[in-house]
Scaffold this active site. Sequence first.
Site, PDB file in Angstrom:
ATOM      1  N   ARG A 145      11.815  -7.061   2.302  1.00  0.00           N
ATOM      2  CA  ARG A 145      11.715  -5.704   1.990  1.00  0.00           C
ATOM      3  C   ARG A 145      12.784  -5.012   2.595  1.00  0.00           C
ATOM      4  O   ARG A 145      13.211  -5.143   3.463  1.00  0.00           O
ATOM      5  CB  ARG A 145      10.198  -5.198   2.885  1.00  0.00           C
ATOM      6  N   ARG A 147       2.790  -7.831  14.246  1.00  0.00           N
ATOM      7  CA  ARG A 147       2.173  -6.747  13.552  1.00  0.00           C
ATOM      8  C   ARG A 147       1.112  -7.388  12.908  1.00  0.00           C
ATOM      9  O   ARG A 147      -0.145  -6.723  12.587  1.00  0.00           O
ATOM     10  CB  ARG A 147       3.108  -6.053  12.563  1.00  0.00           C
ATOM     11  N   LYS A 206       0.805  -1.318  -0.143  1.00  0.00           N
ATOM     12  CA  LYS A 206       0.053   0.069  -0.154  1.00  0.00           C
ATOM     13  C   LYS A 206       0.892   1.465  -0.029  1.00  0.00           C
ATOM     14  O   LYS A 206       0.467   2.084  -0.469  1.00  0.00           O
ATOM     15  CB  LYS A 206      -0.967  -0.177   1.131  1.00  0.00           C
ATOM     16  N   ARG A 214      13.892  -2.593   7.595  1.00  0.00           N
ATOM     17  CA  ARG A 214      13.281  -1.755   8.612  1.00  0.00           C
ATOM     18  C   ARG A 214      13.566  -2.686  10.081  1.00  0.00           C
ATOM     19  O   ARG A 214      13.371  -3.823  10.027  1.00  0.00           O
ATOM     20  CB  ARG A 214      11.782  -1.803   8.165  1.00  0.00           C
ATOM     21  N   ARG A 238      -5.919   2.986  11.861  1.00  0.00           N
ATOM     22  CA  ARG A 238      -5.462   1.524  11.864  1.00  0.00           C
ATOM     23  C   ARG A 238      -6.411   1.162  13.157  1.00  0.00           C
ATOM     24  O   ARG A 238      -6.264   0.184  13.415  1.00  0.00           O
ATOM     25  CB  ARG A 238      -4.221   1.637  12.418  1.00  0.00           C
TER      26      ARG A 238
HETATM   27  P1  AMP Z   1       3.989   1.507   8.960  1.00  0.00           P
HETATM   28  O1  AMP Z   1       5.041   2.087   8.272  1.00  0.00           O
HETATM   29  O2  AMP Z   1       2.583   2.286   8.440  1.00  0.00           O
HETATM   30  O3  AMP Z   1       4.113   0.040   8.714  1.00  0.00           O
HETATM   31  O4  AMP Z   1       3.974   1.917  10.452  1.00  0.00           O
HETATM   32  C1  AMP Z   1       5.163   1.418  11.385  1.00  0.00           C
HETATM   33  C2  AMP Z   1       4.611   1.378  12.803  1.00  0.00           C
HETATM   34  O5  AMP Z   1       4.173   2.955  13.315  1.00  0.00           O
HETATM   35  C3  AMP Z   1       3.526   0.771  13.047  1.00  0.00           C
HETATM   36  O6  AMP Z   1       3.886  -0.742  13.405  1.00  0.00           O
HETATM   37  C4  AMP Z   1       3.022   1.402  14.700  1.00  0.00           C
HETATM   38  O7  AMP Z   1       3.876   1.062  15.439  1.00  0.00           O
HETATM   39  C5  AMP Z   1       3.288   2.907  14.203  1.00  0.00           C
HETATM   40  N1  AMP Z   1       2.025   3.595  13.386  1.00  0.00           N
HETATM   41  C6  AMP Z   1       1.952   3.923  12.116  1.00  0.00           C
HETATM   42  N2  AMP Z   1       0.673   4.459  11.828  1.00  0.00           N
HETATM   43  C7  AMP Z   1      -0.211   4.327  12.852  1.00  0.00           C
HETATM   44  C8  AMP Z   1      -1.350   4.461  13.294  1.00  0.00           C
HETATM   45  N3  AMP Z   1      -2.297   4.877  12.627  1.00  0.00           N
HETATM   46  N4  AMP Z   1      -1.873   4.063  14.593  1.00  0.00           N
HETATM   47  C9  AMP Z   1      -0.879   3.556  15.442  1.00  0.00           C
HETATM   48  N5  AMP Z   1       0.552   3.270  15.177  1.00  0.00           N
HETATM   49  C10 AMP Z   1       0.875   3.764  13.926  1.00  0.00           C
END
Ligand code: AMP
Length: 219
Positions: free
Chosen positions: A129, A169, A15, A158, A90
């Site tokens: 990734r 996750r 995404k 990451r 989320r």
């Molecule tokens: P992502 O890059 O979108 O996978 O986000 C990485 C991490 O950031 C997630 O595993 C959460 O710890 C935190 N995070 C990002 N967006 C959110 C959100 N909308 N709500 C809560 N935690 C978030």
Amino acid sequence: MGLNVIMMGPPGAGKGTQATRFALERGLVKISTGDILRDGVKELNPEALVAKAKMDRGELVDDVTMIAIVRQRLLRSDARHGFVLDGFPRTVPQARALDQIMEERRNGPLVIVDVCVPEDELVKRLAIRRICSKCGAGADPFGATHTCKVCGGPLVQRTDDNQDVVLKRLQIYHRSTEPVLEFYRTRPTFRTVNGAQAPDIVARELDVTIDQAANGSDV
Ligand code: AMP
């Protein structure tokens, strides 16, 4: 009239890549809450440093912090004509807060697209990734080079893409984020796209699907 898109989907669905691509094509700003937090960590922002512990464990950052981040970000002038959100909402409280923000903005439809990919494929994708350690851009895991094609920075895994954290996750995704899909599913602007296809094909389908949803042509 603006266009506002939420790119939903589990970690590893692609995404982020698709959100970047779509936003660029349509002249919209892409807002990734994960990127905002990772940038905050690099800049030693105190709020982001508190969030980092949770991110590294694969847990969600609290709703109050995340809603404040998005509310503030959407006030910036580059989001005036719309946005593509990646990684937000989320949780159902985040989705409710976004509805409230949209009510205040009154600027074009809110299209929600769920990019669907089977779980075993997600685990495989997350294991390979890579992202740029400098600018955060995603990279082709099968690419020949070890540097970012956007800024030349070194590619890294990451910290939350190791296998234990990935499984956590995905679990948290099922528990907290799937209810968000149920929250949106009955809306006329909700769509799903098969994300287990070549990125170019996914991009083409998103293009058509988002326009249809926004124009209400097959509602
Ligand atoms: P992502 O890059 O979108 O996978 O986000 C990485 C991490 O950031 C997630 O595993 C959460 O710890 C935190 N995070 C990002 N967006 C959110 C959100 N909308 N709500 C809560 N935690 C978030």
